[in-house]
Design a protein around this motif. Structure first.
Motif, PDB file in Angstrom:
ATOM      1  N   VAL A 238     -10.308   4.644 -11.320  1.00 24.55           N
ATOM      2  CA  VAL A 238      -9.334   5.155 -10.354  1.00 24.55           C
ATOM      3  C   VAL A 238      -9.298   6.678 -10.451  1.00 24.55           C
ATOM      4  O   VAL A 238      -9.046   7.227 -11.522  1.00 24.55           O
ATOM      5  N   PRO A 239      -9.567   7.382  -9.350  1.00 20.60           N
ATOM      6  CA  PRO A 239      -9.516   8.846  -9.397  1.00 20.60           C
ATOM      7  C   PRO A 239      -8.077   9.363  -9.342  1.00 20.60           C
ATOM      8  O   PRO A 239      -7.238   8.823  -8.621  1.00 20.60           O
ATOM      9  N   TYR A 293     -10.887  -0.497  -3.772  1.00 23.73           N
ATOM     10  CA  TYR A 293     -10.110  -0.038  -4.921  1.00 23.73           C
ATOM     11  C   TYR A 293      -8.991  -1.032  -5.248  1.00 23.73           C
ATOM     12  O   TYR A 293      -8.761  -1.378  -6.410  1.00 23.73           O
ATOM     13  N   LYS A 294      -8.277  -1.475  -4.218  1.00 25.09           N
ATOM     14  CA  LYS A 294      -7.164  -2.402  -4.432  1.00 25.09           C
ATOM     15  C   LYS A 294      -7.664  -3.746  -4.952  1.00 25.09           C
ATOM     16  O   LYS A 294      -7.029  -4.375  -5.804  1.00 25.09           O
ATOM     17  N   ASP A 300      -3.089  -1.948 -10.811  1.00 23.32           N
ATOM     18  CA  ASP A 300      -3.328  -0.659 -11.459  1.00 23.32           C
ATOM     19  C   ASP A 300      -3.656   0.445 -10.452  1.00 23.32           C
ATOM     20  O   ASP A 300      -3.661   1.632 -10.813  1.00 23.32           O
ATOM     21  N   TYR A 301      -3.937   0.033  -9.214  1.00 22.33           N
ATOM     22  CA  TYR A 301      -4.223   1.054  -8.210  1.00 22.33           C
ATOM     23  C   TYR A 301      -2.924   1.490  -7.543  1.00 22.33           C
ATOM     24  O   TYR A 301      -2.222   0.679  -6.942  1.00 22.33           O
ATOM     25  N   LYS A 306      -4.594   6.190   2.992  1.00 22.01           N
ATOM     26  CA  LYS A 306      -6.056   6.027   2.974  1.00 22.01           C
ATOM     27  C   LYS A 306      -6.789   7.345   3.158  1.00 22.01           C
ATOM     28  O   LYS A 306      -7.719   7.656   2.419  1.00 22.01           O
ATOM     29  N   MET A 307      -6.353   8.161   4.145  1.00 21.05           N
ATOM     30  CA  MET A 307      -7.134   9.357   4.465  1.00 21.05           C
ATOM     31  C   MET A 307      -6.279  10.562   4.840  1.00 21.05           C
ATOM     32  O   MET A 307      -6.610  11.693   4.484  1.00 21.05           O
TER      33      MET A 307
END
Length: 312
Positions: A238-239, A293-294, A300-301, A306-307
């Motif tokens: 995760v970034p 990611y989800k 944990d995400y 989104k953008m």
């Protein structure tokens, strides 16, 4: 010892005589991976290199991951896999270098040799000089990132896709944009420029400052993503940090801001078409990345846009 039968989803000249049986002496299905099968298949048919192969379970179309073992995909001794020829492959790095090379060739040609395209010389306005510098800097940055920054989970893609992928940059961001903004319409003597905000030094400098911030921010997010994945791995994490605490794809957000500035400076239909087309594609990618990611990190995400913050 485990053996695997390889059949083909359709006839291919690269591997005549299929189905073929591959034997892995001294190894069990718990140890042999899909990547091992690909390498063994290449040893038997040298022109059918691993990146050109798509392996799937017999009767299914889903591609099997290279790291999966035979037992994890439900295959035991004597099991069968189907191979599909993905066609000639090219590295992702080469793909991006080719894509971004188009504007780097087209823009200088139309800017420095206008008589060849417009039938007359063009006395460039300050606006044209700014846009030319911004476009060239942007795509040179893209080339640098393609070679030295980005790390790809997939090493190659079908060579035929290069032509499809290059259209956006070579035609929309190259020929169409360059032809519009370096034309006499935007020249120093044009009524579209003279005594307007597009000829105002403060306006141009302010736009350039915002553009520079967006470009540097875009680079920073790419560096964060690079550092999440050690070289030679497919590791995902995760970034966090600059832009990522609010947005899943802040790199797309900063990219949009940069090109919006070009649109605001020029008012060019070509710039708006390039921005809208690019934003549409980035929105599709952002939705996919957000969903992945989800799915991968679950609870944990963190909750993020989104953008575009507060919008999408």
């Amino acid at each position: 010892m485990v053996s695997v039968t390889i059949s083909s989803t359709k006839p291919t000249s690269l591997a005549k005589g299929l189905p073929a049986i591959l034997d892995f002496s001294g190894k069990s299905a718990d140890v042999v991976t899909v990547a091992d099968v690909k390498r063994a298949f290449t040893a038997k048919y040298p022109n059918f290199y691993p990146s050109r192969q798509k392996l799937s379970l017999k009767g299914e179309s889903k591609s099997l991951p290279d790291e999966a073992t035979l037992s994890s995909i439900g295959l035991s001794d004597g099991g069968e896999l189907a191979v599909k020829d993905l066609g000639p492959q090219i590295s992702w790095t080469t793909v991006f270098v080719i894509e971004y090379l188009g504007p780097l060739v087209v823009h200088p040609l139309m800017y420095h040799v206008p008589k060849l395209f417009y039938g007359q010389d063009v006395q460039h306005s300050s606006l044209q000089k700014y846009v030319y510098g911004m476009v060239m800097a942007h795509f040179l940055k893209r080339e640098y990132e393609s070679v030295f920054v980005h790390r790809y989970s997939h090493g190659t893609m079908p060579f035929a896709y290069v032509f499809r992928n290059s259209f956006h940059y070579h035609i929309l961001g190259g020929v169409t944009l360059a032809y519009a903004v370096y034309s006499p319409t935007y020249s120093a003597a044009s009524s579209y420029i003279l005594d307007t905000i597009r000829d105002n030094p403060m306006f141009l400098k302010a736009c350039a400052a915002v553009w520079l911030w967006a470009e540097v921010s875009n680079l920073k997010t790419h560096l964060i993503l690079r550092d999440l994945r050690p070289a030679g791995t497919k590791k995902r994490a995760v970034p966090y940090g600059y832009g990522f605490n609010m947005i899943t794809c802040p790199n797309y957000f900063f990219e949009i801001i940069g090109w919006f500035i070009v649109c605001a400076m020029t008012g060019s239909y070509a710039a708006w078409v390039f921005l809208i087309a690019g934003s549409y594609m980035m929105a599709i990618w952002a939705i996919k990345k957000h969903k992945n990611y989800k799915k991968e990190f679950g609870k944990d995400y963190p909750k993020r846009y989104k953008m575009i913050p507060f919008v999408f």
